[in-house]
Design an enzyme around this catalytic site. Sequence first.
Site, PDB file in Angstrom:
ATOM      1  CB  THR A 177       8.206 -11.074   8.353  1.00 26.92           C
ATOM      2  OG1 THR A 177       7.735 -12.331   7.853  1.00 26.92           O
ATOM      3  CG2 THR A 177       8.212 -10.045   7.225  1.00 26.92           C
TER       4      THR A 177
ATOM      5  CG  PHE B 114      -1.525   1.236   1.637  1.00 25.49           C
ATOM      6  CD1 PHE B 114      -2.215   2.044   0.740  1.00 25.49           C
ATOM      7  CD2 PHE B 114      -1.409   1.662   2.950  1.00 25.49           C
ATOM      8  CE1 PHE B 114      -2.758   3.255   1.147  1.00 25.49           C
ATOM      9  CE2 PHE B 114      -1.956   2.856   3.369  1.00 25.49           C
ATOM     10  CZ  PHE B 114      -2.625   3.653   2.460  1.00 25.49           C
TER      11      PHE B 114
ATOM     12  CG  ASP C 101       5.927  -6.804  -2.178  1.00 25.71           C
ATOM     13  OD1 ASP C 101       5.354  -7.840  -1.782  1.00 25.71           O
ATOM     14  OD2 ASP C 101       5.629  -5.663  -1.774  1.00 25.71           O
TER      15      ASP C 101
ATOM     16  CE1 TYR D  60       4.113  -4.674  12.416  1.00 26.23           C
ATOM     17  CE2 TYR D  60       2.744  -3.129  13.647  1.00 26.23           C
ATOM     18  CZ  TYR D  60       3.502  -3.428  12.534  1.00 26.23           C
ATOM     19  OH  TYR D  60       3.662  -2.498  11.545  1.00 26.23           O
TER      20      TYR D  60
END
Length: 319
Positions: free
Chosen positions: A96, A11, A31, A150
């Site tokens: 990640t 985004f 990506d 997170y």
Amino acid sequence: MHYLITGGAGFIGSHLAEALLASGGTVTVVDNFSTGSRDNLAAVVDNPRLQVIESDVVTDTELLRSLVPQCDAVIHLAAAVGVELVVHDPVRTILTNVHGTENILRLAAEHHRRILVASTSEVYGKSTHAKFSETDDLIIGSPFNSRWSYACSKLLDEFLLMAFHRASGLPGTVVRFFNTVGPRQTGRYGMVVPRFVGRALRNEPLQVYGDGEQSRCFCHVADVVRALLLLLPREDTWGGVFNIGSQRSVTIRQLAELVIERTKSSSVIEQIPYEKAYEKGFEDMRRRMPDTDLIHSLTGWKPEISLEQIIDDVSRSLA
């Protein structure tokens, strides 16, 4: 200038890629398309100064090793994002965010490349300040609650950048995003504005989690990209942390009401307990407003696009 954007089909990344190409730059996007999409780059896919590579910043270190020396600046946006993804897949979130950032920072430091690393307002955790400042102490919840994985992983990203900056003079900057929204954002991973707008356009109930009195500040992606472009060339931001967001606070219930009004929807508001939406014991931040004096004092930046315009833009993109 040659820019490398990790997560560049996402985004924010796709809007940034468009802006950098429009400025005359060359852009390489990396990506893995787990949450990004090639469709996000449709407007610039035929630009000869754009290269799009499907790969993973966590596992493909050899690719990064070849790309980083070729670029002038790196904007590291690749991350596991969205509350729903974080709660339901905490292992992916941590690996990640931590290993991907470690890989790109190590190479940027080795080749002394300018780098911006995207962080999040989530790192402020359970702080109760009226406004969050970059130098505030951070209060993260218990590791028994996956909600905070997170925040913890992105905070470790920040510590890594600061460590590389102190150890080798890495020209790096942390940017903490506060609820960036706009066209191309998906509600698939819990992002509230596209989720509300999509349901309103279908005249479905808007599901407000908890009591709906938790408040947020929403900033248009175009304003966020403008902030990044202002920070990128400035050496006086190296080793710094900058909040990027709006200071217009709205409760989630008020947001739902505004979405219904702007879309002229017949939707009703449905209140859903956090335990049903996410998991037992889920904890949320009651308020999240940035202090943006630091970036304003250095660059003059402030958001220009209203929440009403944000909702209208998202509505047009989803219609």
